[in-house]
Design a protein around this motif. Structure first.
Motif, PDB file in Angstrom:
ATOM      1  N   GLU A 187      -7.417  -3.445  -2.468  1.00 60.22           N
ATOM      2  CA  GLU A 187      -8.330  -3.126  -3.639  1.00 60.22           C
ATOM      3  C   GLU A 187      -7.915  -2.337  -4.850  1.00 60.22           C
ATOM      4  O   GLU A 187      -7.709  -2.422  -5.936  1.00 60.22           O
ATOM      5  CB  GLU A 187      -9.647  -2.631  -3.012  1.00 60.22           C
ATOM      6  N   ASP A 188      -7.306  -0.945  -4.227  1.00 60.13           N
ATOM      7  CA  ASP A 188      -6.697  -0.083  -5.173  1.00 60.13           C
ATOM      8  C   ASP A 188      -5.389  -0.345  -5.712  1.00 60.13           C
ATOM      9  O   ASP A 188      -5.270  -0.269  -6.897  1.00 60.13           O
ATOM     10  CB  ASP A 188      -6.653   1.353  -4.627  1.00 60.13           C
ATOM     11  N   VAL A 189      -4.602  -1.098  -4.993  1.00 62.49           N
ATOM     12  CA  VAL A 189      -3.409  -1.486  -5.175  1.00 62.49           C
ATOM     13  C   VAL A 189      -3.536  -2.566  -6.496  1.00 62.49           C
ATOM     14  O   VAL A 189      -2.727  -2.756  -7.658  1.00 62.49           O
ATOM     15  CB  VAL A 189      -2.655  -2.270  -4.128  1.00 62.49           C
ATOM     16  N   LYS A 209       0.834  -1.263   0.027  1.00 61.98           N
ATOM     17  CA  LYS A 209      -0.108  -0.051  -0.029  1.00 61.98           C
ATOM     18  C   LYS A 209       0.784   1.226   0.123  1.00 61.98           C
ATOM     19  O   LYS A 209       0.618   2.218  -0.684  1.00 61.98           O
ATOM     20  CB  LYS A 209      -1.055  -0.112   1.308  1.00 61.98           C
ATOM     21  N   PHE A 216       2.680   1.783  -3.501  1.00 60.26           N
ATOM     22  CA  PHE A 216       1.876   2.442  -4.597  1.00 60.26           C
ATOM     23  C   PHE A 216       0.977   3.535  -4.280  1.00 60.26           C
ATOM     24  O   PHE A 216       0.191   4.044  -4.977  1.00 60.26           O
ATOM     25  CB  PHE A 216       0.786   0.995  -4.760  1.00 60.26           C
ATOM     26  N   GLY A 217       1.220   3.810  -2.830  1.00 63.30           N
ATOM     27  CA  GLY A 217       0.603   5.226  -2.441  1.00 63.30           C
ATOM     28  C   GLY A 217      -0.852   5.014  -2.502  1.00 63.30           C
ATOM     29  O   GLY A 217      -1.664   5.844  -2.703  1.00 63.30           O
ATOM     30  N   ARG A 218      -1.644   3.848  -1.797  1.00 65.21           N
ATOM     31  CA  ARG A 218      -3.003   3.495  -2.027  1.00 65.21           C
ATOM     32  C   ARG A 218      -3.211   3.198  -0.156  1.00 65.21           C
ATOM     33  O   ARG A 218      -2.533   2.703   0.500  1.00 65.21           O
ATOM     34  CB  ARG A 218      -3.376   2.475  -2.853  1.00 65.21           C
ATOM     35  N   ASP A 219      -4.719   3.608  -0.068  1.00 63.66           N
ATOM     36  CA  ASP A 219      -5.251   3.215   1.219  1.00 63.66           C
ATOM     37  C   ASP A 219      -5.728   1.575   1.274  1.00 63.66           C
ATOM     38  O   ASP A 219      -5.643   1.259   2.478  1.00 63.66           O
ATOM     39  CB  ASP A 219      -6.508   3.912   1.415  1.00 63.66           C
ATOM     40  N   ASN A 220      -5.700   0.914   0.358  1.00 63.41           N
ATOM     41  CA  ASN A 220      -6.157  -0.348   0.407  1.00 63.41           C
ATOM     42  C   ASN A 220      -5.766  -0.956  -0.863  1.00 63.41           C
ATOM     43  O   ASN A 220      -5.488  -0.737  -1.608  1.00 63.41           O
ATOM     44  CB  ASN A 220      -8.051  -0.486   0.742  1.00 63.41           C
ATOM     45  N   TYR A 265      -6.006  -2.978  -8.419  1.00 60.64           N
ATOM     46  CA  TYR A 265      -6.802  -2.390  -9.576  1.00 60.64           C
ATOM     47  C   TYR A 265      -5.638  -1.800 -10.377  1.00 60.64           C
ATOM     48  O   TYR A 265      -5.354  -2.102 -11.688  1.00 60.64           O
ATOM     49  CB  TYR A 265      -7.841  -1.541  -9.251  1.00 60.64           C
ATOM     50  N   GLU A 266      -4.489  -0.916  -9.570  1.00 62.91           N
ATOM     51  CA  GLU A 266      -3.620  -0.347 -10.383  1.00 62.91           C
ATOM     52  C   GLU A 266      -2.750  -1.177 -11.336  1.00 62.91           C
ATOM     53  O   GLU A 266      -2.488  -0.780 -12.232  1.00 62.91           O
ATOM     54  CB  GLU A 266      -2.726   0.197  -9.169  1.00 62.91           C
TER      55      GLU A 266
END
Lengths: 368, 251
Positions: free
Chosen positions: B236-238, B227, B230-234, B240-241
């Motif tokens: 899910e976003d990682v 996280k 990739f600078g994401r909160d969760n 998806y990225e």
């Protein structure tokens, strides 16, 4: 070995838990025997026949009276020409025609010998055989009685002619056919469904990941079906002996040996089907359509193979039940020994080995 | 819980599987430590199943190296099979057998002795609080119980590693949470857990997560560090990225 026993035990549990299928498995041979043996009984009553008397003398009158007094026949006397008889046969109005030729009484008085013509519709070979046998027996009785009462030897000979199916192939008995059909169906269907079920459930993957050997899976799947089929075989044989008075004339041991060979062949076919089928339903359909129809049509049990066009005859040679049917007929009905069936046995054994080898190979390939 | 210092139980080195021109799994290189919960993520068609099948000894790799519990995937598949357990999305229990019969069967095909099977069955039933249901047909059990039983059965022979292929597919969040309790329990006892999932909340439960994209491992680290990276909160976003970069179609 212990692992194998665990698996086989599980397979038996599957079989015994599934009451409906179990009922079907054991009900099938019984139903078939009852259906073929009783509902489609060989004993024929009130069969419509035509009697045409060109001679019209006391002897023919007596004989016709005798025929009509039996409960087997329902006589129609209004057919007086060959064309009329022919038309009646074609329409299915009559099953048999008994014809007294014009020179019947002259022949009988001068030579003591005369012939009557018996023509039967042999498109139903069982029925044709039965009713011509009745007529032959009635005429035979008549001969004996006349001889006793008049002291004169009398020879009235029925000349039997089978219409449509002169060789009466496939007629003598249905039991070999039922045996082939039941064993083929049960073995093929049960095996293919049992294996595809594991695939559908997802348990096959688990089994493949486990150290349990694929050959053990196959053996375990086949064992209960083999046992059920052997039980079915005995049920059929016992039922035939008890209710149809049809005993194994030849060696029972030979019959059982060949039957087990046929069972193994059918099991291998089931195995082969299961490898390609993805769902239990498609496995079931493949067994029914792919196995039941060829077995019914190309075994020679309902339709004589000799009458088929040659491509069908070639195809029939590939149907294992065809060879099994021949073996059973020879061993069970005609009492012939191994010498008479070794060729068919060899063909069956070859098919069994080839099918098993192919399915084993394919089964292993799928694991890769 | 973090990775222990002991020798890794799964190691792969440029493990590759080709089907003709198609490279289903391309030079996979990673290690999984004993007792670790290793999440194996990827969109459908990313090559997860192929990789897992190679590790289970079901599929021969085209090239590269891999050892499972110290055994070579090329030559020692029989030994690998004895050291691993496997649970698939489909519950892999027999509906027409009872709970006890299922346990006995799976223990039996792993060649466990009769007394050992008896003991293990009793222990399992107690752990799952299914003692009263021992003689109940599995078809009559609620879904959640079936799933827990299925997991317990997959480790009935005390394997070093258990492979879980989307074990919680189609199950409600509460049951999933309970299921993960069982996974933690197994991990505490030193069983290595290799799990594929499509649920990103589950990815957060793993010690480390690898994300496969188009046949290669695109990312591998603990959820926290992924996280951050990739600078994401969760997760899910990682996910998806990474996954949206895929060019392959799902199978």
């Amino acid at each position: 070995m212990k692992q194998l026993l665990t698996f086989i035990r599980k397979e038996f549990l599957h079989v015994f838990r599934d009451r409906k299928t179990l009922l079907m498995l054991f009900g099938l041979p019984i139903a078939q025997i009852v259906l073929f043996g009783f509902a489609l009984s060989n004993e024929v009553k009130n069969s419509r026949i035509a009697v045409t008397d060109y001679s019209k003398d006391p002897v023919t009158t007596q004989l016709i009276d005798k025929i009509s007094s039996s409960s087997y026949f329902n006589i129609q006397r209004n057919l007086n020409s060959a064309q009329q008889i022919d038309a009646a046969f074609k329409k299915g109005d009559i099953r048999m025609a008994v014809i007294f030729p014009a020179n019947f009484s002259t022949d009988l008085t001068h030579t003591g010998k005369a012939t009557i013509q018996v023509i039967a519709d042999a498109s139903d070979p069982n029925l044709a055989t039965t009713i011509t046998n009745y007529i032959t027996r009635i005429v035979g009785d008549f001969n004996t009685q006349s001889e006793l009462s008049t002291g004169q030897p009398l020879q009235i000979l029925p000349e039997v002619q089978m219409l449509y199916n002169p060789e009466l192939k496939g007629a003598p008995n249905f039991v070999p056919g039922v045996m082939a059909l039941v064993l083929m169906l049960v073995c093929t269907m049960m095996t293919s469904v049992a294996i595809v079920k594991e695939k559908e459930l997802g348990t096959m993957e688990i089994l493949l990941v486990s150290p349990f050997k694929p050959i053990y899976i196959i053996i375990s799947k086949l064992t209960p079906n083999l046992l059920i089929s052997v039980v079915n075989l005995f049920v059929i044989l016992v039922l035939s002996a008890l209710f149809l008075d049809l005993h194994v004339k030849g060696s029972t041991l030979l019959l059982i040996f060949c039957s087990i060979l046929f069972i193994l062949t059918s099991l291998s076919i089931g195995l082969l089907l299961s490898i390609n089928a993805k769902t239990q339903q498609s496995a079931m359909m493949a067994s029914l359509m792919g196995m039941m129809l060829p077995t019914m049509l190309l075994t020679g049990f309902l339709f004589p193979i000799e009458n088929m066009p040659w491509p069908m005859q070639v195809l029939a040679n590939l149907v294992p039940s065809r060879w099994y049917f021949i073996i059973v007929k020879r061993v069970m009905l005609k009492g012939m020994g191994f010498g008479a069936v070794w060729k068919e046995t060899l063909i069956l054994a070859g098919m069994c080995l080839a099918l098993f080898a192919i399915s084993l190979r394919r089964f292993k390939i799928r694991l890769q | 819980m973090s990775s222990t210092t002991s020798a890794p139980v799964i190691t792969t080195d440029k493990l590759t599987k080709r089907f003709g021109q198609f490279i289903a799994a391309n030079e996979l290189t990673f290690q999984v430590a004993k007792g670790e919960i290793f999440g194996f993520l990827g969109a459908n068609g990313a090559g997860k199943t192929t990789a897992m099948r190679m590790l289970c000894g079901l599929l021969k790799p085209s090239s590269g190296k891999a050892t499972i519990a110290g055994y070579d995937v090329y030559t020692q598949t029989e030994k690998i099979k004895r050291s691993i357990g496997y649970m698939s999305q489909k519950f892999s229990l027999y509906d027409d057998l009872t709970v006890a019969e299922n346990i006995r069967f799976y223990a039996g095909i792993y060649g466990m002795s009769r007394p050992a099977i008896k003991e293990k069955t009793a222990q399992l039933l107690k752990e799952l609080q299914l003692e009263k249901e021992a003689k109940t047909l599995v078809s009559e059990l609620p879904l959640g119980w079936k799933q827990k039983l299925s997991f317990s059965v997959s480790i009935v022979h005390d394997p070093d590693i258990v492979f879980l292929d989307e074990p919680t597919g189609g199950v409600d969040p509460v049951t999933r949470r309970q299921f993960w309790d069982l996974i933690y329990h197994a991990s505490d006892r030193g069983v290595t857990v290799f799990v594929t999932t499509h649920y990103m909340d589950e990815a957060e439960y793993c010690n480390r997560v690898s994300i496969m994209v188009d046949g290669v491992v695109a990312a591998l680290d603990s959820p926290t560090r992924l996280k951050q990276q990739f600078g994401r909160d969760n997760m899910e976003d990682v996910f998806y990225e990474l996954a949206r970069k895929a060019t392959r179609k799902a199978d």
